[in-house]
Each structure stands twice: as C-alpha cells, then as structure tokens.
Design an enzyme around this catalytic site. Structure first.
Site, PDB file in Angstrom:
ATOM      1  N   VAL A  71       0.824  -1.214   0.000  1.00 25.06           N
ATOM      2  CA  VAL A  71       0.000   0.000   0.000  1.00 25.06           C
ATOM      3  C   VAL A  71       0.858   1.264   0.000  1.00 25.06           C
ATOM      4  O   VAL A  71       0.386   2.343  -0.368  1.00 25.06           O
ATOM      5  CB  VAL A  71      -1.004   0.044   1.189  1.00 25.06           C
ATOM      6  CG1 VAL A  71      -2.060  -1.042   1.042  1.00 25.06           C
ATOM      7  CG2 VAL A  71      -0.290  -0.043   2.529  1.00 25.06           C
ATOM      8  N   SER A 149      -7.895   3.350  15.019  1.00 28.13           N
ATOM      9  CA  SER A 149      -7.664   2.568  16.229  1.00 28.13           C
ATOM     10  C   SER A 149      -7.971   3.458  17.425  1.00 28.13           C
ATOM     11  O   SER A 149      -7.815   4.687  17.353  1.00 28.13           O
ATOM     12  CB  SER A 149      -6.195   2.145  16.277  1.00 28.13           C
ATOM     13  OG  SER A 149      -5.850   1.767  17.590  1.00 28.13           O
ATOM     14  N   TYR A 162       1.975   5.109  15.916  1.00 28.34           N
ATOM     15  CA  TYR A 162       0.730   4.479  15.472  1.00 28.34           C
ATOM     16  C   TYR A 162      -0.465   5.415  15.720  1.00 28.34           C
ATOM     17  O   TYR A 162      -1.349   5.556  14.870  1.00 28.34           O
ATOM     18  CB  TYR A 162       0.592   3.173  16.240  1.00 28.34           C
ATOM     19  CG  TYR A 162      -0.575   2.299  15.887  1.00 28.34           C
ATOM     20  CD1 TYR A 162      -0.648   1.652  14.657  1.00 28.34           C
ATOM     21  CD2 TYR A 162      -1.596   2.078  16.816  1.00 28.34           C
ATOM     22  CE1 TYR A 162      -1.714   0.823  14.361  1.00 28.34           C
ATOM     23  CE2 TYR A 162      -2.658   1.244  16.529  1.00 28.34           C
ATOM     24  CZ  TYR A 162      -2.721   0.618  15.297  1.00 28.34           C
ATOM     25  OH  TYR A 162      -3.772  -0.207  15.006  1.00 28.34           O
ATOM     26  N   LYS A 166      -2.868   6.796  12.930  1.00 31.87           N
ATOM     27  CA  LYS A 166      -4.277   6.394  12.916  1.00 31.87           C
ATOM     28  C   LYS A 166      -5.216   7.592  12.995  1.00 31.87           C
ATOM     29  O   LYS A 166      -6.325   7.549  12.454  1.00 31.87           O
ATOM     30  CB  LYS A 166      -4.547   5.399  14.058  1.00 31.87           C
ATOM     31  CG  LYS A 166      -4.008   3.988  13.773  1.00 31.87           C
ATOM     32  CD  LYS A 166      -4.537   3.455  12.449  1.00 31.87           C
ATOM     33  CE  LYS A 166      -4.569   1.947  12.358  1.00 31.87           C
ATOM     34  NZ  LYS A 166      -4.945   1.518  10.978  1.00 31.87           N
TER      35      LYS A 166
HETATM   36  N1  LIG Z   1      -6.319  -6.061  15.986  1.00 34.31           N
HETATM   37  C1  LIG Z   1      -6.819  -5.007  16.605  1.00 34.31           C
HETATM   38  O1  LIG Z   1      -7.344  -5.070  17.719  1.00 34.31           O
HETATM   39  C2  LIG Z   1      -6.765  -3.682  15.940  1.00 34.31           C
HETATM   40  C3  LIG Z   1      -7.160  -2.558  16.703  1.00 34.31           C
HETATM   41  C4  LIG Z   1      -7.181  -1.332  16.103  1.00 34.31           C
HETATM   42  C5  LIG Z   1      -6.820  -1.199  14.776  1.00 34.31           C
HETATM   43  N2  LIG Z   1      -6.403  -2.300  14.056  1.00 34.31           N
HETATM   44  C6  LIG Z   1      -6.044  -2.094  12.665  1.00 34.31           C
HETATM   45  O2  LIG Z   1      -6.682  -3.081  11.869  1.00 34.31           O
HETATM   46  C7  LIG Z   1      -5.884  -3.359  10.711  1.00 34.31           C
HETATM   47  C8  LIG Z   1      -5.620  -4.852  10.592  1.00 34.31           C
HETATM   48  O3  LIG Z   1      -4.890  -5.271  11.723  1.00 34.31           O
HETATM   49  P1  LIG Z   1      -4.764  -6.801  12.176  1.00 34.31           P
HETATM   50  O4  LIG Z   1      -4.916  -6.786  13.643  1.00 34.31           O
HETATM   51  O5  LIG Z   1      -5.623  -7.656  11.354  1.00 34.31           O
HETATM   52  O6  LIG Z   1      -3.199  -7.039  11.867  1.00 34.31           O
HETATM   53  P2  LIG Z   1      -2.437  -8.224  11.091  1.00 34.31           P
HETATM   54  O7  LIG Z   1      -0.990  -7.971  11.312  1.00 34.31           O
HETATM   55  O8  LIG Z   1      -3.012  -9.540  11.488  1.00 34.31           O
HETATM   56  O9  LIG Z   1      -2.802  -7.953   9.578  1.00 34.31           O
HETATM   57  C9  LIG Z   1      -2.315  -6.842   8.881  1.00 34.31           C
HETATM   58  C10 LIG Z   1      -2.031  -7.256   7.467  1.00 34.31           C
HETATM   59  O10 LIG Z   1      -1.594  -6.110   6.732  1.00 34.31           O
HETATM   60  C11 LIG Z   1      -0.554  -6.530   5.880  1.00 34.31           C
HETATM   61  N3  LIG Z   1       0.298  -5.404   5.519  1.00 34.31           N
HETATM   62  C12 LIG Z   1       1.171  -4.729   6.305  1.00 34.31           C
HETATM   63  N4  LIG Z   1       1.800  -3.776   5.611  1.00 34.31           N
HETATM   64  C13 LIG Z   1       1.310  -3.842   4.345  1.00 34.31           C
HETATM   65  C14 LIG Z   1       1.564  -3.106   3.162  1.00 34.31           C
HETATM   66  N5  LIG Z   1       2.485  -2.134   3.128  1.00 34.31           N
HETATM   67  N6  LIG Z   1       0.875  -3.423   2.021  1.00 34.31           N
HETATM   68  C15 LIG Z   1      -0.049  -4.423   2.028  1.00 34.31           C
HETATM   69  N7  LIG Z   1      -0.320  -5.157   3.133  1.00 34.31           N
HETATM   70  C16 LIG Z   1       0.353  -4.864   4.273  1.00 34.31           C
HETATM   71  C17 LIG Z   1       0.210  -7.582   6.678  1.00 34.31           C
HETATM   72  O11 LIG Z   1       1.006  -8.406   5.835  1.00 34.31           O
HETATM   73  C18 LIG Z   1      -0.924  -8.306   7.372  1.00 34.31           C
HETATM   74  O12 LIG Z   1      -1.365  -9.433   6.638  1.00 34.31           O
HETATM   75  C19 LIG Z   1      -4.623  -2.519  10.867  1.00 34.31           C
HETATM   76  O13 LIG Z   1      -4.780  -1.295  10.156  1.00 34.31           O
HETATM   77  C20 LIG Z   1      -4.586  -2.243  12.351  1.00 34.31           C
HETATM   78  O14 LIG Z   1      -3.859  -1.064  12.641  1.00 34.31           O
HETATM   79  C21 LIG Z   1      -6.361  -3.530  14.623  1.00 34.31           C
END
Ligand SMILES: NC(=O)c1ccc[n+]([C@@H]2O[C@H](COP(=O)([O-])OP(=O)(O)OC[C@H]3O[C@@H](n4cnc5c(N)ncnc54)[C@H](O)[C@@H]3O)[C@@H](O)[C@H]2O)c1
Length: 301
Positions: A71, A149, A162, A166
């Site tokens: 991305v 987030s 972060y 965010k």
């Molecule tokens: N898990 C939570 O509780 C939580 C809370 C708040 C926000 N988020 C947000 O939700 C989203 C997903 O998080 P998740 O918990 O599923 O994390 P995760 O690490 O399981 O999944 C994130 C995915 O994004 C991919 N990724 C990273 N950089 C990339 C790039 N440059 N281009 C394409 N793909 C890329 C990774 O390979 C991974 O598969 C993120 O934006 C995270 O900040 C998650």
C-alpha cells in the site's frame, strides 16, 4: 432485506490474515468479487496468505484474485486498481485495512519506526484510496472504509507513531467524506477491537474467542453497503458497537482589548466546560458557527 454485494467489486488491503481476511471473506460470502491484497515478495509472507484467502473464497463459490502490492507504493496501488477493473469491470468498495505496529515509548523509539508506521498507515491509506477515487467518481458510486484505532482516537502509551498515523487516517476520512458526497462516495472509519497477530497476548485467553476479528467484519460489511452512513467512526469488537466523534465545548468569547494569557487562565474552567459540547461536520461549519458566531448548526449534539 439482506445486504447483498452481488455484482459489486471490493478491494481489501492487508487481507492475507487478521481482520482484513475476515472482511474479505464476509464480503465474498455476500456475493462481492474480491481483490485480496497483502504484501508480496519482500514482505513477510502476506502474499502467500492472500493466495490462501483467494482459495478459500473460490471454494465457497466466490470470485477473487490476489494482489501482492504494498500500500505504500503508489504505482503498485494504481496497478492493483487496474487489475481489479480488468478482472471485474469496476471498483465499488475499498476496505483500507493494511497496517503494522512498531510499539515503543517515544523516548526509545528510533525515528525510522515513526516514519515507517506513518508511511504504511497514512500514505498507504491515501495511496490505496487515490488509486480508486476517480474510478468511483466516474461511476458515481463508491463505499470506502478506512481503519483507525482507539490508540489514534484517544492516545496510548508506547504508540505515538501508530496513534499519530491512525488519527491522520481520521483526518483523511473527514475530508474525503465531504469531497466524495456529490459522487455518491461514502467514507467511513472502523475502529476495531480484535485478537489478531497484532494484538495477541494483550487479552486473557478466555476472551480471545469473543474478540475474534470475524465479529468486526459485519460492521465493515454494513459500512460498505449501499445503505451505509457517511463519515462515521464506528468502534467494533466483541459484539459492542459505538460511534466516536470530535466535539467542541461552547467556549466563551473574550474582549479583544483585554485579551491576555492571564484572562485565558482566569476563564479556563469556562473555556473547557463540556456542557453543551457540539459536533461540527466540517472546518467550514466550525469557523462559521463557533468562530464567526453565526447560528448554531442543526446537527449540534
Ligand atoms: N487487531 C486489533 O485489535 C486492531 C485494533 C485497532 C486497529 N487495528 C487495525 O486493523 C488493521 C488490521 O490489523 P490486524 O490486527 O488484522 O493485523 P495483522 O498484522 O493480522 O494484519 C495486517 C495485514 O496487513 C498486511 N500489511 C502490512 N503492511 C502492508 C503493506 N504495506 N501493504 C499491504 N499489506 C500490508 C500484513 O502483511 C498483514 O497481513 C490494521 O490497520 C490495524 O492497525 C487492529
């Protein structure tokens, strides 16, 4: 009537695992053709995971293709959009979900960790939206869900990079919401709570199942639907849903002739008094109503 994405094409970034994977599966289950994006070669295996998600969707009888573009790479995002149009004829939905963490207290954080997190979340989100924006404008239809987030909305120890990134995404959404309105493009923001690789170990094992990312994806499906709201920040996880927004205290107007740091200090409790806080739908509305003193906005609340 149930929410149905038959005939719609969705791009989900970072969809090889975690929340993105569940969003992709949920949209596909409801008939969407899905482009499953995750990091390709040079990443940490996300593209293999994206291919596996495509297989899962095809096994369900759905249509999907994998994409390995980062991305953060504007050209790769343009190529992703072209592939989606070539394969499926258009782009109706973008779920900008890809993300990374580099947690450390600000004192100990190498500035490179700040840069890479802002790059991935803010620039990565902007670049993925930029790639689909004019396609959606020309089609007169688009549903975009960006991912923030609680750390961004409220701040969190060890997450200055972060949190900055965010909240940057929230600012982006706030402006895109206004610019997209006349083209029937709606931009909403999901603030998820889920146990994924990103957050595992942070919650006790017994609540981990209730915190599965699949409990977030129905909210994303609603925000991606024809009936979606516009400009909402939706907190979602463990079956709890709420909306966050930025509000402003009514404040006071001080006499310009005697304005000083001391008069601000002496009126501080009145300035910050939250009673009667209002929500403004744009900076324009804020400056007209709260600064220029015109009549209150109808959506104040
Ligand atoms: N898990 C939570 O509780 C939580 C809370 C708040 C926000 N988020 C947000 O939700 C989203 C997903 O998080 P998740 O918990 O599923 O994390 P995760 O690490 O399981 O999944 C994130 C995915 O994004 C991919 N990724 C990273 N950089 C990339 C790039 N440059 N281009 C394409 N793909 C890329 C990774 O390979 C991974 O598969 C993120 O934006 C995270 O900040 C998650």
């Amino acid at each position: 009537m149930s929410i149905d994405f038959t005939g719609r094409t969705a791009i989900v970034t970072g969809a090889g695992r975690g929340l993105g994977r569940e969003h992709a599966l949920e949209l596909a289950r409801r008939g969407a053709r899905v482009v499953v994006n995750d990091l390709g070669a040079g990443g940490d295996g996300g593209f293999d995971a994206a291919n596996a998600v495509v297989e899962d969707i095809r096994r369900m009888g759905g249509q999907a293709i994998a994409d390995g573009g980062s991305v953060t790479d504007a050209e790769a995002m343009q190529a992703l959009a072209r592939r989606a149009v070539e394969a499926f004829g258009g782009i109706d939905i973008l779920i900008a979900n890809a993300g990374i963490l580099r947690d450390k207290s600000f004192a100990k954080m190498p500035i490179e960790d700040f840069d890479v997190v802002v790059q991935t979340h803010v620039l990565g989100t902007a670049r993925s939206v930029k790639a689909v924006w004019n396609i959606m404008r020309e089609a007169g239809y688009g549903r975009i869900v960006l991912t923030t987030s609680a750390a961004g909305l409220m701040g969190n120890f060890g997450q200055s990079n972060y949190a900055a990134a965010k909240l940057g995404i929230v600012g982006l959404a706030g402006s895109l919401r206004i610019e997209g309105e006349k083209s029937n493009i709606r931009v909403n923001v999901i603030s998820p709570f889920a146990v994924t690789r990103m957050s595992e170990g942070l919650v006790p094992a017994d609540v981990a199942e209730q915190m599965s990312p699949r409990h977030v994806s129905p909210a994303v499906a609603f925000l991606a639907s024809e009936e979606s709201p516009n400009g909402v920040i939706l907190n979602a996880g463990k079956g709890r849903f709420s909306a966050s927004r930025m509000v402003t205290s009514p404040g006071i107007e001080l006499d310009l002739a005697s304005l000083s740091a001391e008069t601000i200090r002496d009126n501080w409790s009145r300035i910050i008094d939250p009673v009667g806080e209002a929500y403004y739908s744009s900076a324009h509305s804020f400056s007209r109503h709260a600064i220029m003193g015109q009549a209150e906005p109808s959506h104040a609340g």
